[in-house]
Design a protein around this motif. Sequence first.
Motif, PDB file in Angstrom:
ATOM      1  N   GLY A 195       0.818  -1.213   0.000  1.00  0.00           N
ATOM      2  CA  GLY A 195       0.000   0.000   0.000  1.00  0.00           C
ATOM      3  C   GLY A 195       0.849   1.260   0.000  1.00  0.00           C
ATOM      4  N   VAL A 196       1.935   1.251   0.759  1.00  0.00           N
ATOM      5  CA  VAL A 196       2.850   2.396   0.779  1.00  0.00           C
ATOM      6  C   VAL A 196       3.457   2.601  -0.608  1.00  0.00           C
ATOM      7  N   ALA A 198       2.123   1.755  -3.462  1.00  0.00           N
ATOM      8  CA  ALA A 198       1.070   2.249  -4.358  1.00  0.00           C
ATOM      9  C   ALA A 198       0.846   3.751  -4.163  1.00  0.00           C
ATOM     10  N   ILE A 199       0.818   4.183  -2.912  1.00  0.00           N
ATOM     11  CA  ILE A 199       0.638   5.614  -2.630  1.00  0.00           C
ATOM     12  C   ILE A 199       1.813   6.425  -3.178  1.00  0.00           C
ATOM     13  N   ALA A 200       3.042   5.902  -2.998  1.00  0.00           N
ATOM     14  CA  ALA A 200       4.231   6.602  -3.493  1.00  0.00           C
ATOM     15  C   ALA A 200       4.207   6.724  -5.010  1.00  0.00           C
ATOM     16  N   LEU A 202       1.500   6.762  -6.931  1.00  0.00           N
ATOM     17  CA  LEU A 202       0.438   7.719  -7.283  1.00  0.00           C
ATOM     18  C   LEU A 202       0.899   9.156  -7.069  1.00  0.00           C
ATOM     19  N   ILE A 203       1.594   9.413  -5.960  1.00  0.00           N
ATOM     20  CA  ILE A 203       2.101  10.763  -5.695  1.00  0.00           C
ATOM     21  C   ILE A 203       3.111  11.167  -6.757  1.00  0.00           C
TER      22      ILE A 203
END
Length: 314
Positions: A195-196, A198-200, A202-203
């Motif tokens: 999840g981390v 994926a967020i990175a 996307l950012i």
Amino acid sequence: MDLSISDSATIDPSLDAPTLSADTLKQLNTRSTAQGTLRLAIHLLILLGSGYVWGANVGQHWTIAIPALVIYGFSLAAMFAPVHECSHRTVFANNTLNDAMGWIAGLLSLYNITFFRRYHKWHHRYTQDPDKDPEMSDPLPQTIGDYLLTMSGLPWWWGKLTTHTRVAMGQLEGYPFIPETARAEVIRSTRLQLGVYAIAILISISGGQPWFITYWLLPLFIGQPILRFILLAEHTGCSGDRNPYTNTRSTLTLLPVRLLMWNMPFHAEHHLYPSIPFYQLPIAHQQLKAHFSHVDPGYIQVNREIVAGLNSTV
């Protein structure tokens, strides 16, 4: 429950081998938060410093950028070393700190300490046992082509991606080292890690800057071959029995490598006494080196010997 890896490899009880005295071992087993913090600070200083030089010069001064990228990439890949040490809970005197730091180091190096701790405990307990040592599920190079493929790091990337995906989906068949009581924790930890990422990503995409590739994916891709070069030496060419004096290799190497690898090159000493913290391993080496079958002067020599024993077929 204490899940630290404190037990040594299963040793043949008939083996007549020297051991450290109880008093010496007690002294060497002393954990030090100060020593762990200092080594972590040095590692992060090298990581951030080389990363800054890489980022400041990429696309402009390649004679500076490329060496910085290699150092940055290796220091990023070598975050595996604190993962390894924290899995033994020997970096800090506090186990919560060991677990937290190990998870963050794993995030940087694409390892998951919650999974790795169980995997690695079996590796210590069943070292070189082809039926139980999980490290032996990765075939050793048999040809020059196999060796080059291993050094590229590509099998490692594929293994990490497939394993993380399987674990996140709850597919733990084939991982006997993960007990039923730990399955939920391992799955949850792996999902959080993915999840981390994926967020990175996307950012990075939304910001219009490929920093996820520039500062993580590419450097880790560059650093992995160096780490493979080091880790292949740990047991390759050693005995396939239960004797830790012959089934593991220690490699005498340069200070920068020992520094970033948290003294993991003293690997025979570590396998014999996993409870000894990284900063005490050089002392243990002085007392035990004469009893080991494999103490080699450098990774280049070890890998030359490995390659010399391979089939020339590519």
